[in-house]
Write an enzyme that holds these catalytic residues in place. Sequence first.
Site, PDB file in Angstrom:
ATOM      1  N   ASP A  96      -5.701   8.628  10.855  1.00  0.00           N
ATOM      2  CA  ASP A  96      -4.403   8.082  11.237  1.00  0.00           C
ATOM      3  C   ASP A  96      -3.970   8.487  12.641  1.00  0.00           C
ATOM      4  O   ASP A  96      -4.241   9.593  13.098  1.00  0.00           O
ATOM      5  CB  ASP A  96      -3.345   8.532  10.226  1.00  0.00           C
ATOM      6  N   TYR A 118     -11.148  -4.538   2.877  1.00  0.00           N
ATOM      7  CA  TYR A 118     -10.208  -4.198   3.955  1.00  0.00           C
ATOM      8  C   TYR A 118     -11.004  -4.060   5.242  1.00  0.00           C
ATOM      9  O   TYR A 118     -11.765  -3.121   5.413  1.00  0.00           O
ATOM     10  CB  TYR A 118      -9.516  -2.882   3.594  1.00  0.00           C
ATOM     11  N   GLU A 140       0.861  -1.178   0.000  1.00  0.00           N
ATOM     12  CA  GLU A 140       0.000   0.000   0.000  1.00  0.00           C
ATOM     13  C   GLU A 140       0.895   1.225   0.000  1.00  0.00           C
ATOM     14  O   GLU A 140       1.660   1.442   0.941  1.00  0.00           O
ATOM     15  CB  GLU A 140      -0.883   0.026   1.253  1.00  0.00           C
TER      16      GLU A 140
END
Lengths: 262, 427
Positions: A52, A167, A41
Site C-alpha cells: 500500500d 483483480y 472491499e
Amino acid sequence: MPLTFYKKPALVAYVTCGDPDLATTREIVLAAIEAGADAIELGVPFSDPVADGPVIQRASERALKRGTSLGQVLTLAAEIREQAQSTGLIVFSYLNPILRMGLDKFCKVARAAGVDGVLVTDLPVEEAGAYLRAMREHDLSPIFLAAPTSPDDRLRRIAAASQGFVYAVSRTGVTGQRQQLAEDARKLVTRLRRVTKLPVALGFGISTPEQFAEVGEFADAVVVGSAIVETIERNRGREAAAVGEFVKRLSAVSGQPSAVAR
Amino acid sequence: MATASKISKVKIPTSGNTRQKWGTHGVDLSRVSAGKHEPGRFGVYGGRYVPETLMAALEELEREYEKAKRDRKFQARLDLLLKTYAGRPTPLFFARRLTEKLGGAKIYLKREDLLHTGAHKINNCLGQGLLVERMGKHRVIAETGAGQHGVATATVCALLGFECVVYMGTEDMRRQELNVFRMRLLGAEVRGVNSGSRTLKDAINEAMRDWVTNVRTTHYLLGSVLGAHPYPTMVRDFHRVIGREARAQILKAEGKLPAAIIACVGGGSNSIGIFYDFIKDKKVRLIGVEAGGRGEALGDHAARFRGGSPGVLQGTYSYVLQDSAGQIALTHSVSAGLDYPSIGPEHAALRDAGRAEYLPASDAEALEATTLLARTEGIIPALESAHAVAEVIKQAPKMKKSDIVIVNVSGRGDKDVGILRESLKLD
C-alpha cells in the site's frame, strides 16, 4: 454461474475498516452502496502494509490505533450484510491476521457474516493450497491479483484459482492515485481475456470519473480505493456524505445497464 | 445510472460454481505446509508471500541464482573478490586472555569484523552484486538496520557501477549516524523511513514498496536470510564461507571440532553462515543469541523464540513477534541490527528440530560484553556481535577446559561509539 455485472463498468469501492472508527466505516459503506457501488472491499488494517501507498498506510495506522481487528471487521461485514443483502462483500487483507485467527475459523466466521469473497494481498497462488481448500469448504470465493509483470503461465494459474473475478493490478507499484493510467493496464486485461472468461476488475491508481470511464472501456469492473480513503481523511465529521457524493460522481459514468453485461 | 438503492448488482458465486476447476493447468495448489523439503521451504517455514507484482522477479532471481551457482566463472569471480577486495579468509583467533578470565572452554573468535566495510555483510553483497550484473539491472535498493548492510551495498554498487538507494528507519539513522554518512560518501542515496518503529522492519517495508514499483529495472539486495524465496537460501549460501573457513581453521589449529558455536541472530545471516557447515556435526552445539532488550514484555525485546509465534511477515513464514490479532509488534534492542520482529525461516526450522538453540542477551549484558572484549582482547565488537560475546561469558565457565567454543564476531564496533559513549559514560 459466473459473476454477473449488471452494468459496465461495475464499481468496487475499497475502505480501510476502522478509519476513523468502525461505526463510521459502516455508514461510509452504506452510503457508497446507496450511491451506486456494486461491491465493497472491506480492507483489514495491517501494521506492515507493503503493497500500500501512503494514503492507505495512514488509514491503517489510524485504524490500528483504535484497535481495529480482523474479528471486528467480520462483525462489521455482518452488520452491513443485514442492510445490503445483495451487494458483493469482499474481505481484503494481508495474510498474517488471517493466519493468526486460523484459516478455518476465519472462513467460517466470514461466511456466517455474509462475506462473498476474500483477497489476500500477499498470498500468491503457489502458497494458497490450504487457503483454497478452506475457502472452498466454506463457500467463499478466492480472488487473486494479476500484475502487469505476471507472465502468461502465471495468469493462467491465477485465473484457475480465482472465483468471482480476477483483480488486475493496473501497473507495477503500490496502491495510490496516479495522473495517468499505464498502458500496462489495457495490455494486462487483454492478456487476461485470452486465458479466462471470468470478469476482470481493474484496480490501483484509479481516482477520477475520467479514469473510471477510460478503464471502463476495457475492464468489467473498476476498483477505487485510495481516492475513497483520502476522501474519508479529508472530510472529518462528514465522511459518509463525502464518500457518497464521490461515488455518485464515479457511478455517473458507469451505469450503462446490462446490454454490455458479460 | 442506477439510482435505486441496494439493488442486486453483483452476485459473487460460491463453490456451487462447477465451472471452476481446482488445481488445473498442472498447478499443485496444495503445497502449503506440506512439511516435506522443497526449494524455499525449511520444514514448514519459508515460502514466498509477496504481492503478485513481485513474483516474476523472484522467479527470475531464483533462475539466475541457480545458473550462477553452477557457473564456474561466476564462482571464480566471486572468490577472487572475496579474497582480494573483501579480505577473506578472515582469521580464527584464539582469545587467550578472555579464555583465562572466564576459566572454562577455549574461546576462538571468527574475525568477520576484519572484513572490508567492517562486517560479514559484504559476503552477500558481492554475491548479489555479481548477480545484478548477470541480470542486466542497473539500480539496486536495500534496507539497513545498523547500517552495515547499507554500507556494504553502497560499497558494492560503487565497485560495480550501480545506482544505489538505501532505506533506513529514522531511529536507526539517528543511532547509526556514522554509517549514514559512509553510505552517502560512497555515492548512495539514503532515504529515511518514518513509519512504524522507524527501524529495520519499516525500512524493509519501504524497500519492498520501491521494488514493487520499479521491479523491471531494480534489484532488491536484501541483507539477511529473510524475505521470500530465494533470499533465505541465496543469502545463506553467500555466507556459508564463514562456517566453511571456521571448520577448516579449527581442525587445523586444534585437530577437533568445537563443542559450541555462538553467533548473534537478527535476521540471522551471520549465524546461519557460520552454523551451516556444522549442522551435520551433531555434537557441535549451535547457539543463536537474540536481543533480550530491556525486559520480557512485548515491545521491550526482539527475542522471537521467547515471545513470538509462527506467522508471515515480509514474504516469509517464520516466528514473529505479534499481538493476538496478528499485528506485528514493536521491538526494542540497543543494537539496530538485531531489532527486528521476525527471524530467518531456516532458524525457525533448526530450532523446531532441536538442532540449534536460541537464547536472549539483554542490552546491559551486550554493553558489558563489549567492554570486556575490548579490554581483554583489544577488539571492540559491534553491538550485535556483543550479544554473542555476552553468551560466551555465560557458557564458557560451564564448559570443560578441553572444550572449544567459537564466537562469530560478525562486525566491528566503530559504528557504535556514539551509543557506547552515551551508555558507558567513560569520559
